[in-house]
Design a protein around this motif. Sequence first.
Motif, mmCIF file in Angstrom:
data_model
loop_
_atom_site.group_PDB
_atom_site.id
_atom_site.type_symbol
_atom_site.label_atom_id
_atom_site.label_comp_id
_atom_site.label_asym_id
_atom_site.label_seq_id
_atom_site.Cartn_x
_atom_site.Cartn_y
_atom_site.Cartn_z
ATOM 1 N N GLU A 252 0.741 -1.000 0.218
ATOM 2 C CA GLU A 252 -0.077 -0.413 -0.177
ATOM 3 C C GLU A 252 0.862 1.337 0.004
ATOM 4 N N VAL A 253 1.997 1.250 0.453
ATOM 5 C CA VAL A 253 2.900 2.126 1.020
ATOM 6 C C VAL A 253 3.043 2.384 -0.769
ATOM 7 N N LEU A 254 3.638 1.586 -1.256
ATOM 8 C CA LEU A 254 4.479 1.930 -2.688
ATOM 9 C C LEU A 254 3.365 2.387 -3.386
ATOM 10 N N LEU A 255 1.856 1.884 -3.466
ATOM 11 C CA LEU A 255 1.057 2.017 -4.700
ATOM 12 C C LEU A 255 1.108 3.825 -4.262
ATOM 13 N N GLU A 256 0.996 4.610 -3.083
ATOM 14 C CA GLU A 256 0.846 5.887 -2.763
ATOM 15 C C GLU A 256 2.278 6.834 -3.280
ATOM 16 N N LEU A 257 3.877 6.352 -3.356
ATOM 17 C CA LEU A 257 4.583 6.707 -3.811
ATOM 18 C C LEU A 257 4.494 7.063 -5.467
ATOM 19 N N ASN A 258 5.022 7.657 -5.656
ATOM 20 C CA ASN A 258 5.786 8.687 -7.109
ATOM 21 C C ASN A 258 7.207 7.795 -6.443
ATOM 22 N N PRO A 259 7.472 6.908 -7.577
ATOM 23 C CA PRO A 259 9.100 6.589 -7.706
ATOM 24 C C PRO A 259 9.592 7.451 -8.074
ATOM 25 N N ASN A 260 9.816 8.392 -8.979
ATOM 26 C CA ASN A 260 10.582 9.342 -8.915
ATOM 27 C C ASN A 260 10.962 10.517 -8.111
ATOM 28 N N GLU A 261 9.678 10.833 -7.314
ATOM 29 C CA GLU A 261 10.057 12.501 -6.442
ATOM 30 C C GLU A 261 10.959 11.853 -5.551
ATOM 31 N N THR A 262 10.434 10.844 -4.646
ATOM 32 C CA THR A 262 10.984 9.767 -3.113
ATOM 33 C C THR A 262 13.006 10.102 -3.673
ATOM 34 N N ARG A 263 13.082 9.400 -5.050
ATOM 35 C CA ARG A 263 13.752 8.523 -5.565
ATOM 36 C C ARG A 263 15.070 10.236 -5.195
ATOM 37 N N SER A 264 14.069 11.087 -5.916
ATOM 38 C CA SER A 264 15.277 11.892 -6.161
ATOM 39 C C SER A 264 14.909 13.040 -4.869
ATOM 40 N N MET A 265 14.543 12.562 -4.591
ATOM 41 C CA MET A 265 14.702 14.038 -2.986
ATOM 42 C C MET A 265 15.300 12.994 -1.229
ATOM 43 N N TYR A 266 15.271 11.714 -1.663
ATOM 44 C CA TYR A 266 16.799 11.419 -0.860
ATOM 45 C C TYR A 266 18.115 11.317 -1.947
ATOM 46 N N LEU A 267 17.909 11.599 -3.293
ATOM 47 C CA LEU A 267 19.383 11.572 -3.541
ATOM 48 C C LEU A 267 19.752 13.345 -3.087
ATOM 49 N N GLU A 268 18.689 13.901 -2.891
ATOM 50 C CA GLU A 268 19.181 15.598 -2.753
ATOM 51 C C GLU A 268 19.012 16.093 -1.284
ATOM 52 N N ASN A 269 18.825 15.308 -0.641
ATOM 53 C CA ASN A 269 19.703 14.636 1.313
ATOM 54 C C ASN A 269 21.118 14.265 0.445
ATOM 55 N N ALA A 270 21.450 13.600 0.621
ATOM 56 C CA ALA A 270 22.344 13.266 0.100
ATOM 57 C C ALA A 270 24.070 13.843 0.065
ATOM 58 N N LYS A 271 23.237 15.138 -0.448
ATOM 59 C CA LYS A 271 24.086 16.020 -1.113
ATOM 60 C C LYS A 271 24.048 17.043 -0.311
ATOM 61 N N SER A 272 23.371 16.949 0.566
ATOM 62 C CA SER A 272 23.618 18.352 2.338
ATOM 63 C C SER A 272 24.984 18.354 2.850
ATOM 64 N N ASP A 273 24.803 19.213 3.094
ATOM 65 C CA ASP A 273 26.163 19.657 4.183
ATOM 66 C C ASP A 273 25.885 18.763 5.424
ATOM 67 N N HIS A 274 24.399 19.360 5.856
ATOM 68 C CA HIS A 274 24.242 19.378 7.550
ATOM 69 C C HIS A 274 23.276 17.520 7.439
ATOM 70 N N LEU A 275 23.311 16.580 6.381
ATOM 71 C CA LEU A 275 22.769 15.886 7.189
ATOM 72 C C LEU A 275 22.661 14.631 7.988
ATOM 73 N N LYS A 276 21.887 14.309 8.667
ATOM 74 C CA LYS A 276 22.315 13.558 10.246
ATOM 75 C C LYS A 276 22.240 11.949 10.433
ATOM 76 N N TYR A 277 21.572 11.879 9.539
ATOM 77 C CA TYR A 277 21.207 9.846 8.997
ATOM 78 C C TYR A 277 21.873 9.472 8.164
ATOM 79 N N ALA A 278 22.561 8.993 7.793
ATOM 80 C CA ALA A 278 22.620 7.799 6.552
ATOM 81 C C ALA A 278 23.026 6.753 7.146
ATOM 82 N N ILE A 279 21.513 5.962 6.282
ATOM 83 C CA ILE A 279 20.977 4.592 6.793
ATOM 84 C C ILE A 279 20.892 4.026 5.939
ATOM 85 N N GLY A 280 21.697 2.913 5.953
ATOM 86 C CA GLY A 280 22.171 1.362 4.675
ATOM 87 C C GLY A 280 21.037 0.511 5.473
ATOM 88 N N VAL A 281 20.584 0.111 4.673
ATOM 89 C CA VAL A 281 19.965 -1.473 4.526
ATOM 90 C C VAL A 281 20.670 -2.957 3.834
#
Length: 446
Positions: free
Chosen positions: A91-120
Amino acid sequence: MCYVLYYCRTLRNFIKWLIITPFCCFARQFTRSRLVCLIKILSVYMVTLTVLFIICQKLPYSYFYRLYDSSGINFARIRILNDQRRFKAHEVLLELNPNETRSMYLENAKSDHLKYAIGVVTVARKNFISEVGELKYLTQVMTQLHDVIAKQGATNDVFPFICNVDLKPEDFDEALHLAQYFPNITKLYSSTYQQGSFQRTGKTEMEKQDYVFCLESALEYSPDYVILIEDDAYPKDNFLEVLEHLIKTKLETNIRRGERTLNTVRWGWVKLMIPYSLTKYHRNWFFFYQWVALALLHSGIVWLAYCFYIECCSSTQESPANIIKTYARSLCALLFTFIYFLLIIWIIGRAYYVQVRSFSPYLHALEPGTSCCTPALLFPSSEVPSIVKYLGSIKCSRHFPLDFALDNYRIDNNIKQYLVSPNIFSHIGFYSSLRQSYNTNEAEFV
């Protein structure tokens, strides 16, 4: 020398007056009424054990559970719970827009003030297990991570990513599908390595190398903290809120003499989850102290109530002999009550007492860590390079796994490790990717 002898005699006389004399008096006065009292106490014990046996039949972490349910693994219940989580993830995946979600997190990766990097950390698991159906552990974990991050309003502070360390990442369909929604980092292998090096390296050493790869990958984004979780460590709804509270009040700062100061203690990691079956009272000195403290707390309350009752029912003036008898009865009541609660708390199990703290994020605590298990760990970024260097210099084996290697690093460098209590992740991996077999500890999953 005379002073030493004098103080020794005084201490001996005090102990004799405080404990030995009352019990001797009680023993001499052991009449029929005392025998009736003892029978009543034993009856209370038997009734309590019977009631506990009935109640604890449904409590997987209790000592009576296995006595009741010896029929084997409850595959039906495990499958129902797994299907519920899979349906929620879908259900969560159905509500997500793949491109927007991925782009949002990739944008966070460029931040100078990233608090958590969570690797699975993930590898493909075999899906031919008819007893528990389709697994989809990685899908469940990634969607739950995103759901919690979004609800906590922390989408700008967190960079979650899939760390695909499968030997054939191009054939890992589940990870490839999720890569549309979440950043995906893949460990590449040459065909030569796939053909023979894995058998020579060993599963445990390979697990360590994969862990080092994911740690280094997370560190490239310069976060304040690195969280590395296995693909079957399912985050609870409040895990970010609990982490924020513990980091602010326990790890970054602490309170001394009523003032908040910076915490200068060097620590290596915080374990966010450990199987409750490995946290029984006899497995760790701290857990043992908790057992005794809980029994003292319960028995102390009952004993005070008993003393209050005796005080209300006693006459205003009593002879010294009666005072000693009353004192002896009081001590015996405390002793029997303490043993009584020790037994009850042991039978019920530590897991259920710890869960009382889960009602609020502010009740969670940091306890001394144990050497076991690495399903979900929080590292300060400053410590990760040293850990990576150490792990690269040693070789793991079946008798020296990754968690033992980390514990050796902690001892050699004289640093602290902590354990969040209660767990803020739960173990859903009924089928182990390392052993390629079922996990016989059913309590973790039902």
